[in-house]
Write a protein that holds these residues in place. Structure first.
Motif, PDB file in Angstrom:
ATOM      1  N   ARG A  72       0.832  -1.205   0.000  1.00  0.00           N
ATOM      2  CA  ARG A  72       0.000   0.000   0.000  1.00  0.00           C
ATOM      3  C   ARG A  72       0.864   1.251   0.000  1.00  0.00           C
ATOM      4  O   ARG A  72       0.630   2.191  -0.742  1.00  0.00           O
ATOM      5  CB  ARG A  72      -0.917  -0.022   1.225  1.00  0.00           C
ATOM      6  N   ARG A  78       0.268   5.035  -1.092  1.00  0.00           N
ATOM      7  CA  ARG A  78      -0.857   5.411  -0.226  1.00  0.00           C
ATOM      8  C   ARG A  78      -0.356   5.585   1.197  1.00  0.00           C
ATOM      9  O   ARG A  78       0.415   4.776   1.694  1.00  0.00           O
ATOM     10  CB  ARG A  78      -1.952   4.340  -0.246  1.00  0.00           C
ATOM     11  N   ARG A  83      -8.768   3.303   3.764  1.00  0.00           N
ATOM     12  CA  ARG A  83     -10.227   3.334   3.667  1.00  0.00           C
ATOM     13  C   ARG A  83     -10.712   1.887   3.649  1.00  0.00           C
ATOM     14  O   ARG A  83     -10.281   1.098   2.810  1.00  0.00           O
ATOM     15  CB  ARG A  83     -10.664   4.026   2.384  1.00  0.00           C
ATOM     16  N   ARG A  85     -13.715   0.459   2.942  1.00  0.00           N
ATOM     17  CA  ARG A  85     -14.516   0.003   1.796  1.00  0.00           C
ATOM     18  C   ARG A  85     -13.806   0.170   0.462  1.00  0.00           C
ATOM     19  O   ARG A  85     -14.087  -0.557  -0.474  1.00  0.00           O
ATOM     20  CB  ARG A  85     -15.853   0.724   1.777  1.00  0.00           C
ATOM     21  N   ARG A  86     -12.910   1.105   0.353  1.00  0.00           N
ATOM     22  CA  ARG A  86     -12.254   1.353  -0.935  1.00  0.00           C
ATOM     23  C   ARG A  86     -10.899   0.675  -1.077  1.00  0.00           C
ATOM     24  O   ARG A  86     -10.420   0.515  -2.182  1.00  0.00           O
ATOM     25  CB  ARG A  86     -12.095   2.847  -1.156  1.00  0.00           C
ATOM     26  N   GLU A  87     -10.263   0.336   0.033  1.00  0.00           N
ATOM     27  CA  GLU A  87      -8.938  -0.282  -0.035  1.00  0.00           C
ATOM     28  C   GLU A  87      -8.881  -1.620   0.676  1.00  0.00           C
ATOM     29  O   GLU A  87      -8.508  -2.629   0.068  1.00  0.00           O
ATOM     30  CB  GLU A  87      -7.869   0.644   0.567  1.00  0.00           C
ATOM     31  N   PRO A  90     -11.578  -4.493  -0.660  1.00  0.00           N
ATOM     32  CA  PRO A  90     -11.205  -5.012  -1.989  1.00  0.00           C
ATOM     33  C   PRO A  90      -9.856  -5.742  -1.968  1.00  0.00           C
ATOM     34  O   PRO A  90      -9.691  -6.763  -2.647  1.00  0.00           O
ATOM     35  CB  PRO A  90     -11.128  -3.767  -2.872  1.00  0.00           C
ATOM     36  N   VAL A 150      -7.924  -1.650  -6.887  1.00  0.00           N
ATOM     37  CA  VAL A 150      -7.772  -1.266  -5.483  1.00  0.00           C
ATOM     38  C   VAL A 150      -6.909  -0.021  -5.308  1.00  0.00           C
ATOM     39  O   VAL A 150      -7.363   0.985  -4.774  1.00  0.00           O
ATOM     40  CB  VAL A 150      -7.198  -2.438  -4.650  1.00  0.00           C
ATOM     41  N   ALA A 155      -8.458   2.596  -9.655  1.00  0.00           N
ATOM     42  CA  ALA A 155      -9.011   2.687  -8.300  1.00  0.00           C
ATOM     43  C   ALA A 155      -9.667   4.041  -8.083  1.00  0.00           C
ATOM     44  O   ALA A 155      -9.340   5.025  -8.727  1.00  0.00           O
ATOM     45  CB  ALA A 155      -7.909   2.478  -7.264  1.00  0.00           C
ATOM     46  N   ALA A 156     -10.582   4.075  -7.153  1.00  0.00           N
ATOM     47  CA  ALA A 156     -11.200   5.343  -6.777  1.00  0.00           C
ATOM     48  C   ALA A 156     -10.113   6.285  -6.295  1.00  0.00           C
ATOM     49  O   ALA A 156      -9.232   5.891  -5.541  1.00  0.00           O
ATOM     50  CB  ALA A 156     -12.232   5.109  -5.678  1.00  0.00           C
ATOM     51  N   ARG A 157     -10.161   7.512  -6.709  1.00  0.00           N
ATOM     52  CA  ARG A 157      -9.097   8.458  -6.407  1.00  0.00           C
ATOM     53  C   ARG A 157      -9.370   9.323  -5.188  1.00  0.00           C
ATOM     54  O   ARG A 157      -8.839  10.398  -5.061  1.00  0.00           O
ATOM     55  CB  ARG A 157      -8.841   9.358  -7.618  1.00  0.00           C
ATOM     56  N   THR A 158     -10.202   8.853  -4.280  1.00  0.00           N
ATOM     57  CA  THR A 158     -10.411   9.589  -3.044  1.00  0.00           C
ATOM     58  C   THR A 158      -9.193   9.391  -2.172  1.00  0.00           C
ATOM     59  O   THR A 158      -8.795   8.263  -1.911  1.00  0.00           O
ATOM     60  CB  THR A 158     -11.659   9.068  -2.302  1.00  0.00           C
TER      61      THR A 158
END
Length: 165
Positions: A72, A78, A83, A85-87, A90, A150, A155-158
């Motif tokens: 990660r 990261r 997160r 639900r986002r990391e 998954p 992931v 991956a979502a960029r939040t």
């Protein structure tokens, strides 16, 4: 003037390609480190007489924890609290499927080798070989899924939170 092909400038495309190869090399390095940790656990349990399924499950878990923490941060950059639900979820799904494949292949190898009545040392070596081989195959699929879904490009960029708590 720089020519743009398919919406990407050549220098940008080259940089992106180099970053992708560097990310793959870092992911392979962390995977090797996680495999070493899991090998220690696997061999300890097998040498003590444990069944392949019993040995490969904690071995996989030991490697998975190390792999998440290092991958990660070092591979995908990261930071902060992950997160859930986002990391985390998954990631657990991706490596869980890989872990099930490794456990299944290791268990299958142990079952196929049992009728051969090999000396325990050679049985352990061959079951361990199956475990390592399964990790090599699973690595390619795992890296692709982690990169696309992931942590990486798709991956979502939040951004992750930065609190230290």
């Amino acid at each position: 003037m720089t020519t743009v092909t398919n919406g990407v400038r050549p220098r940008t495309a080259e940089k992106t390609r180099r970053r992708g190869w560097a990310r793959l090399a870092r992911a392979a390095t962390t995977s090797v480190a996680a495999t070493v940790v899991s090998q220690v656990v696997l061999l300890a349990v097998l040498a003590a007489g444990g069944a392949p399924a019993v040995a490969s499950a904690p071995a996989w878990a030991a490697g998975a924890v190390l792999n998440f923490l290092v991958t990660r941060r070092w591979v995908w950059g990261r930071t902060g609290r992950p997160r859930v639900r986002r990391e985390l979820l998954p990631y657990l799904a991706v490596i869980g499927l890989g872990g099930l494949a490794s456990i299944g292949l290791t268990t299958l190898a142990g079952s196929l080798l049992a009728p051969l009545a090999l000396p325990h040392f050679w049985w352990v070596v061959l079951v361990d070989g199956a475990y390592v081989a399964s990790y090599a195959v699973v690595f390619v699929v795992k890296f692709t899924l982690l990169d696309r879904l992931v942590f990486g490009r798709g991956a979502a960029r939040t951004p992750a939170t930065t609190s230290r708590s």
